[in-house]
Design a protein around this motif. Sequence first.
Motif, short mmCIF file in Angstrom:
data_model
loop_
_atom_site.label_atom_id
_atom_site.label_comp_id
_atom_site.label_asym_id
_atom_site.label_seq_id
_atom_site.Cartn_x
_atom_site.Cartn_y
_atom_site.Cartn_z
N SER A 14 0.85 -1.18 0.00
CA SER A 14 0.00 0.00 0.00
C SER A 14 0.88 1.22 0.00
O SER A 14 1.66 1.43 0.91
CB SER A 14 -0.90 -0.02 1.23
OG SER A 14 -1.71 1.11 1.25
N PHE A 15 0.74 2.05 -1.03
CA PHE A 15 1.68 3.16 -1.18
C PHE A 15 1.01 4.49 -1.47
O PHE A 15 1.43 5.52 -0.99
CB PHE A 15 2.67 2.80 -2.30
CG PHE A 15 3.70 3.88 -2.57
CD1 PHE A 15 3.54 4.76 -3.62
CD2 PHE A 15 4.82 3.98 -1.77
CE1 PHE A 15 4.48 5.74 -3.87
CE2 PHE A 15 5.76 4.97 -2.02
CZ PHE A 15 5.58 5.85 -3.06
N SER A 16 -0.04 4.46 -2.29
CA SER A 16 -0.60 5.71 -2.78
C SER A 16 -1.48 6.37 -1.75
O SER A 16 -1.75 5.83 -0.68
CB SER A 16 -1.41 5.45 -4.05
OG SER A 16 -2.67 4.92 -3.71
N LEU A 17 -1.97 7.54 -2.12
CA LEU A 17 -2.84 8.29 -1.23
C LEU A 17 -4.15 7.57 -0.99
O LEU A 17 -4.91 7.92 -0.09
CB LEU A 17 -3.10 9.69 -1.79
CG LEU A 17 -3.69 9.81 -3.20
CD1 LEU A 17 -5.21 9.84 -3.13
CD2 LEU A 17 -3.19 11.08 -3.87
N LEU A 528 -4.35 6.98 -21.21
CA LEU A 528 -4.40 8.36 -20.72
C LEU A 528 -4.70 8.37 -19.22
O LEU A 528 -4.03 9.07 -18.45
CB LEU A 528 -5.48 9.13 -21.48
CG LEU A 528 -5.77 10.56 -21.02
CD1 LEU A 528 -4.56 11.45 -21.21
CD2 LEU A 528 -6.99 11.12 -21.76
N GLN A 529 -5.68 7.59 -18.80
CA GLN A 529 -6.04 7.57 -17.38
C GLN A 529 -4.98 6.90 -16.53
O GLN A 529 -4.71 7.33 -15.41
CB GLN A 529 -7.41 6.90 -17.23
CG GLN A 529 -8.53 7.74 -17.82
CD GLN A 529 -9.84 7.01 -17.92
OE1 GLN A 529 -10.56 6.89 -16.94
NE2 GLN A 529 -10.16 6.51 -19.12
N ILE A 534 -0.89 8.06 -12.23
CA ILE A 534 0.45 8.11 -11.65
C ILE A 534 0.90 9.56 -11.45
O ILE A 534 1.34 9.95 -10.37
CB ILE A 534 1.44 7.34 -12.54
CG1 ILE A 534 1.15 5.84 -12.45
CG2 ILE A 534 2.89 7.63 -12.12
CD1 ILE A 534 2.02 4.97 -13.33
N VAL A 535 0.77 10.36 -12.50
CA VAL A 535 1.33 11.71 -12.49
C VAL A 535 0.52 12.68 -11.63
O VAL A 535 1.08 13.51 -10.91
CB VAL A 535 1.46 12.24 -13.93
CG1 VAL A 535 1.93 13.68 -13.95
CG2 VAL A 535 2.44 11.37 -14.72
N MET A 539 -0.59 7.30 -7.76
CA MET A 539 -0.68 5.84 -7.67
C MET A 539 0.64 5.20 -8.07
O MET A 539 1.40 5.76 -8.86
CB MET A 539 -1.79 5.31 -8.59
CG MET A 539 -3.18 5.78 -8.25
SD MET A 539 -4.40 4.95 -9.31
CE MET A 539 -5.83 6.01 -9.03
N ASN A 540 0.91 4.03 -7.52
CA ASN A 540 2.05 3.27 -8.04
C ASN A 540 1.60 2.52 -9.29
O ASN A 540 0.43 2.53 -9.67
CB ASN A 540 2.64 2.33 -6.97
CG ASN A 540 1.76 1.15 -6.63
OD1 ASN A 540 1.15 0.51 -7.49
ND2 ASN A 540 1.67 0.83 -5.34
#
Length: 632
Positions: A14-17, A528-529, A534-535, A539-540
């Motif tokens: 678990s890494f992302s917001l 695109l999504q 990521i950007v 998200m990883n």
Amino acid sequence: MRKLFLLLLISNYSFSLFSQQTQKPVLHGKNWMAITGKPLAATAGSMIFQKGGNAVDAACAMLGATCTMWDVLSWGGETQALIYNPKSGKVIGINALGVAPTGATAEYYKSKGYNFPPEYGPLAAVTPGTVGGLCLMLANYGTMSLKEVLAPSMQLAAGYAIDAQTANSMERGKQMIKQWPYSKKVFLPHAGEKREAPEGGEIFVQKELLETLTKMVEAEQQALKKGKSRKEAIMAAYDRFYKGDIAQEFVRGCQEQGGLITMQDLANWKPIEEEPMHVNYKGIEVYKLSQWTQGPMLLQSLNILENFDLKSMGYNSTRYIHTLYQTMNMTFADRDFYYGDPYFAPAEPIQGLLSKEYAKFRAKQISMERNDPLTGPGDPYPYEGKTNPYMDVLKKRGFNMDTTSTQRRNFAPAHDVRNEAVAAVDADYMDRLWRGTTSVEAADAEGWVVSITPSGGWLPACIAGNTGVGMSQRGQSFVLDATLNPFNVIEPGKRPRVTLTPTLALKDGKPFLSFAVQGGDTQDQNLLQFFLNIVEFGMNVQEACEAANINTNQLWLSLGGSKVDDRKPRPGSLLLHDNTSEWVRKELRQMGYTLTFDDRTSGPINAIYFDWKHKTFWGGSSNHGEDYGIGW
């Protein structure tokens, strides 16, 4: 065509917001990464890496394996690739798309009652491109021989335990397969029995394909014995396929079954090494192949979207979904009218289409209140200092071509799709929209990176004679009516505008992301999504592969459907994930959207993220199919 789910792995990572768990774990590696559409094909890539090959060698091995396994493609299909060369620091485009054969004119197909070239069979075929693309990539940027790289494919052709998905696809398509004698012989080994195709787990043997691959390797080895260089020897194999006895049998088998491809068509065709298109999005250079693919549609979308604060909108909020949908509708409308083969006249206005100023104007045209069901192509010509020669055509089709005003109309709201008759029509449309292929991603510690989206010759495929090679069906992506797209009308020697679209992104002059997906017209929607996940949303790579997407159906289909009405846009039709909140659903309906729902809103995305802090690779492979990766 969406791949069935095969592998479900639970990761505690678990890494992302979002602090979410992914269904597959992130792949980690420091030496190399190999990801593609079938576990066995990923294994083929790992075999080449373990023998000392670079990412190009491994990618070619995976490409060959996926073709041999009929992973929604065949050796007679087409290959589109981007390669990062660490020695030059440049991204290289590989155009290995076949061309319309002799006699393939709009008038010819119209005389047979077609509105578009057919979906299946010999008259859907363009010349095979994958063999040439593989040979070109391997000769110019690989390190190994064709014999070494094709060894896994040849082992598979000699007999492999077929997966149930592919075997069942053969069984479902057997009535069409029975029209073609060479296909019937390969795909229906149990002819006359209740189940005529192989069963899942059965050893599937392709003697004719093995003979074809053996002939290519023989040509290479004979050239080496005569003192030819590695590159010259690989191209000797190429010549045997396109000019020698393999070509003769391919053409004989094609024409016997009603196809148009000639020996001259094969001999004249060449894969092309070209410079890809790219735009800068917030310091990241994003690369796509040019307008013979739909790739620039993603670049155009990024140019428009950088005029909005997407992060503040929130991931998959009503405002974000609406902004994304309107943007994609605009860029798809441009794709549908202005994209085509750049090697044929008329010249596409690609400079204007990728202009930042054009994107700013298009961004201002977006109404933030309602969906615009009449979104059409813009006018990129003034951004090249030219006058649009197709203005009358566009106006006759009912598009608002006012290039000075950003005033938009107001539109009444739509509703949720609940009617079964409507849903049945949408099922056919969605099948055509999602039709997929596979993708190949590879990277190594030396710095080579490869992203490929090959396709063509999918099941049910028409095999050309005793070659074991299924013919491409990509001819259906041409149009016959110039008012639909004056740049993509079929003619001999011309390439159709395809949906196939690999992607590379560089940051600070170094690889940042390599990613691709299968799924027809949804490919650049999904990619695109994925990129924005990521950007913009942190998200990883695995989270971004699995994240819920949206799909717009307000576009002209590139595949399937024999009538114009089959391919027409579905204005306001929006696919959302099942987990979309009731509040967002309510707001979107009020904005004029017709909503449909699914638990899968993306084709299988495969990707590699480059972690320069730790000098490692992070691999992502979607939870929506059999796609699989191996890293070391």
